[in-house]
Design an enzyme around this catalytic site. Structure first.
Site, short mmCIF file in Angstrom:
data_model
loop_
_atom_site.label_atom_id
_atom_site.label_comp_id
_atom_site.label_asym_id
_atom_site.label_seq_id
_atom_site.Cartn_x
_atom_site.Cartn_y
_atom_site.Cartn_z
N CYS A 450 0.82 -1.21 0.00
CA CYS A 450 0.00 0.00 0.00
C CYS A 450 0.85 1.26 0.00
O CYS A 450 0.46 2.30 -0.54
CB CYS A 450 -0.94 -0.02 1.20
N HIS A 706 -2.11 1.47 7.43
CA HIS A 706 -2.42 1.36 6.00
C HIS A 706 -2.29 2.74 5.37
O HIS A 706 -2.61 3.76 5.98
CB HIS A 706 -3.84 0.80 5.81
#
Length: 975
Positions: A450, A706
């Site tokens: 990510c 994230h």
């Protein structure tokens, strides 16, 4: 257990301590002796080479005798044998060197030279000037000894009165020849001219039948039809006793004669020759004979001034003033330097004098390396005043023409412009032009990737980089046989032209090891670290075609596209509090990392803290070079050059504790960097937000979480990209996120440092057309703005990368690329920008700090966009943002903002998607112009007319259109 004996201790001491020390000492002495011997041998070799070069080019003092000019048959003389032995003036041994000042005394070593100097040579030593009293003086060594074949002849003493002049390279001649005549008993001056008129070894004697002889000297033979021997240059039937030649047939035929003959000159007036001033000589030929004159004769100097009177009495219809000009250089002098005026004269001569004659092919290289200026042919004006005309032409040759200066400056600038890897003009186009047919696509998560997905999405929305990749400008010149990052990014950018689902970044992630990046492998990594590796790898890919970073000089590395986009400079200023000495250092940066701990609540606060002075005390004391001690000092950082693509990193991760700072830090979508910039030529650095990277976590830690990204596409729509998911969001949602990395794009690109230092940055067309003087009236400004808008379709354009679009070339743009054409839509003539609120002060348009407000009385002296526009005599908005963006504006939802100034009301219209701005106080065909004003004090409404009941405290408002309807993006207007 074995016990050492007492007798073993001294032995061990001697073996392991004494002997190594002695060996170390002896080896050191031996190493010093070897080094000294090698150094002495090197110095001796250099001295021998220098001595050999000096001996090769040594010449005696020569005084060319006599006033007679007799041609001799052309012949080449063999070089004279030089003496092989020279005696030292001190020890009478073999001499290897000589006095560098007088060139007359020789020594065997420097020690003997010092002794002889102290014994009294310093009183008798005189500077060698070419005509010294020593018989062993000579010329100093030059860079190219092969250009002086005549020196071997001059090393031998003169025998009789014959002096060989053929094969002489007058570029390196110490003193010129003296040419006189027997008939007038003339004491003429040397062939002299300004230093700018020499340096060519290939010279010739250019004469015309019954006309002038333009005196120069040719080192090589010419292949001429009907070649005339040198003995016929001065015909025996044409004496020198008649000075009343008519010259009626002057200029009928031009002939080039090789002047490689031997000249006999009796030395009757040698003492007077030394005393004569330098003057030019005119040589001409008529029916009655050959004549030589000089400006000394015409001025009445010397005992032979009567020759000028007889020359003035001669009546003729024309003449050719020829100057046998030779420049001599006194040592020391460099070789190979050609003046500017010489080059211009050389071009003229090449076209006139060499026309119709074939040159010796063996001399082409020599003629290219060393060039000289020879006097040009002139029309025949009459024989009266020949010497005056010659003198005036000599003065004219000393002054370089304006055309020459202009051409030289242009040539230098062209050479300097070629030392740029990516043109700045193309970067301006990448910033200005609109892009169509590109939309972001999601990226698959290839195992904790990510961080890479978020960074790649931000880079793909970087407008100049995106255009560069879509045009495939790198792959056209890429010579890498292995995997190339830029070529891979071009492949990925080409997929954005097509609509579809997410794509995989596996090829980029799998080759991270090839670019020296240790990230990847399925582990969680930092997005900032990945961005740095990616930017540096792209910079290295741009330099691979030139041999790599080590083979390219630093100034040239700053002209790549990556460096021009992301590169900037920081300025560190340290002031010693003891001696008050200030030192400055500059550091190149690719991004700006800011601390957010403490009282920082906004991006402006973080920048203020970053540029605030810091006291260096205690363990962090500063070592002052002037004080030579550790002292207290004050350090201050500032941004000297802001990058065109400003990447701001907010340090949310704590080192060592693996913690994260989750405090709310506000940031504007229009950033004003004026208060934090020290560069004089970097104003006004205004930046627009186009991408944000956010780190989302649940454990308040840096080792988990994230990454997502918010990007603004090329049409101005904000998108939230979470790996493979892409959705449109409002600006309010973007501004409410806890940003980790902020990407700002400059309103107009700053030129590289090499452009600023050398003044090579050309003003863009839009800036030239938009500039006006402050003294002009409002009507002139309005007319100027109308003409600007009317011609904007020739200044701005669109890059259309839609798959169905063909190849269209722009005839007006310098960059010839595919899918490019000019804007021709309904709103092409407007000047637009993307406005938003993003402010914490109700009076500020460009920053969220009250200190930068330009509408209050207390801060009027601070920089503001309105002040900038007032000083330039331009509209405050269009003068700043007008040249930067010109986009088409599809129909959408508009909101108007009306303000009442002391003169008349104005209404502004804003649209979020396109950034369109209009002003109702201006004509209808000028939607981009905004009237200048300092005191806005009315509110905004949703209609073009100002509402009757408007809140007087409201200043600025804008509404954008989303899927749900109108969404308010500013809290300053009430509906």
């Amino acid at each position: 257990m074995l016990q050492p004996r007492e007798s073993d201790v001294p032995v061990l001491f001697v073996v392991f301590i004494v002997l190594p020390v002695i060996a170390y000492f002896l080896l050191g002495r031996w190493h010093d002796a070897v080094s000294k011997k090698a150094r002495v041998s090197v110095l001796a070799q250099r001295a021998a080479e220098e001595t050999f070069k000096v001996e090769t080019m040594a010449t005696p003092d020569v005084i060319l005798p006599g006033p007679s000019l007799r041609p001799m048959p052309y012949m080449r003389s063999a070089p004279s044998a030089r003496p092989e032995y020279h005696e030292c003036a001190t020890c009478h041994g073999p001499a290897k060197t000589r006095c560098s000042r007088c060139k007359s005394v020789r020594y065997c070593s420097g020690k003997c030279q010092i002794i002889h100097w102290r014994q009294g040579h310093k009183q008798t030593c005189q500077q060698w000037n070419g005509f010294g009293t020593s018989s062993s003086g000579g010329l100093p060594p030059t860079e190219n000894t092969e250009q002086m074949p005549f020196l071997s002849n001059l090393n031998s003493p003169l025998r009789g009165s014959d002096v060989h002049l053929h094969d002489m390279d007058f570029d390196t001649m110490s003193e010129p020849s003296f040419v006189t005549t027997d008939s007038y008993n003339l004491d003429t001056s040397p062939f002299l001219s300004d230093r700018s008129n020499m340096n060519k070894p290939n010279q010739f004697l250019h004469t015309s039948e019954n006309g002038a002889a333009i005196g120069s000297y040719e080192k090589n033979d010419y292949s001429i039809d009907g070649e005339v021997p040198s003995s016929e240059i001065l015909s025996g039937n044409k004496g020198l006793n008649n000075s009343s030649g008519s010259g009626e047939n002057c200029g009928n035929r031009d002939v080039i004669y090789p002047l490689n003959s031997v000249v006999h000159q009796p030395n009757n007036y040698a003492p007077e020759i030394r005393k004569r001033p330098k003057a030019s000589i005119t040589v001409y030929e008529s029916d009655k004979g050959v004549y030589l004159t000089s400006d000394m004769i015409s001025s009445g100097e010397g005992p032979y001034a009567s020759a000028a009177e007889s020359l003035q009495r001669s009546n003729s219809s024309g003449n050719v003033t020829g100057k046998g000009n030779m420049i001599h250089k006194k040592p020391p002098y460099p070789s190979g330097k050609v003046s500017s005026s010489q080059k211009s004269q050389e071009k003229v001569l090449t076209s006139h004098q060499y026309d119709g004659h074939e040159k010796n092919p063996h001399n082409k290289n020599e003629q290219r390396s060393t060039k000289t200026a020879v006097s040009t042919n002139s029309s025949l004006q009459g024989c009266n005043g020949i010497s005056k005309a010659g003198a005036s032409k000599v003065e004219a040759l000393k002054k370089p023409s304006k055309f020459l200066k202009t051409s030289l400056v242009g040539l230098i600038n062209d050479n300097k412009r070629s030392k740029v890897l990516f043109p700045y003009e193309d970067l301006v186009k990448f910033f200005q032009y609109e892009v169509r047919g590109i939309s972001p696509r999601g990226l698959f998560n290839c195992g904790n990737s990510c961080y890479a997905n978020a960074v790649l999405q931000c880079l793909m929305c970087t407008k100049p980089l995106m255009i560069y990749l879509l045009l495939r400008l790198h792959s056209k010149d890429c010579c890498s046989k292995n995997w190339c990052l830029m070529c891979e990014l071009e492949q990925y950018a080409s997929t954005l032209r097509e609509s579809g689902g997410p794509v995989s970044p596996s090829r980029i992630l799998s080759n991270l090891r090839n670019i020296g990046c240790r990230l990847g492998g399925g582990s969680q990594e930092d997005a900032h670290e990945f961005l740095r590796h990616l930017v540096m790898s792209m910079q290295g890919a741009c330099l691979d075609g030139l041999g790599g970073e080590k083979q390219v000089e630093a100034s040239l590395q700053e002209t790549t596209l990556i460096q021009q986009m992301f590169g900037g400079r920081l300025k560190s200023k340290v002031k010693c509090l003891r001696c008050y000495h200030e030192s400055e250092r500059y550091e190149n940066i690719m991004d700006l990392t800011l601390e957010i701990h403490g009282w920082v609540e906004s991006l402006q606060d973080a920048l203020t803290q970053f540029t605030a002075p810091e006291d260096l005390d205690g363990e962090n004391m500063y070592k002052c070079g002037r004080c030579s001690a550790y002292v207290k000092a004050r350090k201050q950082l500032s941004v000297h050059e802001v990058p065109n693509i400003l990447t701001v990193v907010l340090k949310r991760f704590q080192t060592g504790k693996y913690g994260k700072i989750n405090k709310c830090v506000t940031f504007p979508d229009m950033l004003d960097m004026v208060p934090f910039v020290t560069g004089a030529g970097d104003n006004p650095p205004l930046y627009f937000l186009y991408a944000v990277v956010v780190h989302v976590d649940t454990e308040n830690a840096s080792f988990s979480g994230h990454y997502i990204s918010y990007v603004k596409d090329m049409q101005g729509t904000w998108l939230r990209i979470d790996d493979s998911e892409v959705q449109a969001v409002s600006l309010n949602q973007v501004m409410s996120e806890g940003a980790y990395m902020l990407f700002y794009m400059r309103s107009f690109p700053r030129p590289p440092k090499i452009y600023i230092e050398k003044g090579l940055s050309s003003v863009p067309t839009c800036s030239k057309r938009h500039s006006s003087k402050s003294s002009k009236g409002s009507k002139q400004d309005l007319n100027h703005t109308e003409s600007l808008f009317a011609s904007s379709d020739q200044t701005y354009g669109i890059y259309d990368f839609r798959p169905d679009n063909g190849y269209i070339q722009d005839q007006h743009a310098a960059l010839r690329t595919r899918n490019f054409y000019h804007t021709d839509d309904a709103f092409a003539d407007s000047i637009s920008t993307d406005f938003s609120d993003a402010t914490s002060s109700e009076w500020s348009l460009f920053t969220s700090s009250d200190e930068s407000s330009f509408t209050t009385e207390s801060t009027r002296d601070s920089f503001s966009v309105v002040d900038y526009g007032d000083n330039a005599g331009l509209d405050p908005i269009s003068s700043i943002f007008g040249p930067y963006y010109a986009q088409d504006h599809p129909p959408g939802s508009f909101a108007s903002c009306t303000r009442l100034s002391p003169s008349n009301p104005q209404t502004r219209y804003f649209q979020e998607n396109t950034g369109f701005v209009s002003d109702s106080s201006m004509p209808a065909h000028l939607p981009g112009n905004v009237h200048r004003g300092r005191y806005p004090d009315r509110a905004c409404s949703s209609s073009a007319e100002p509402p009757a009941s408007a809140n007087p405290r409201s200043v600025y408002g804008r509404y954008g259109l989303s899927r749900e309807g109108f969404v308010q993006t500013s809290g300053f207007c009430q509906m």
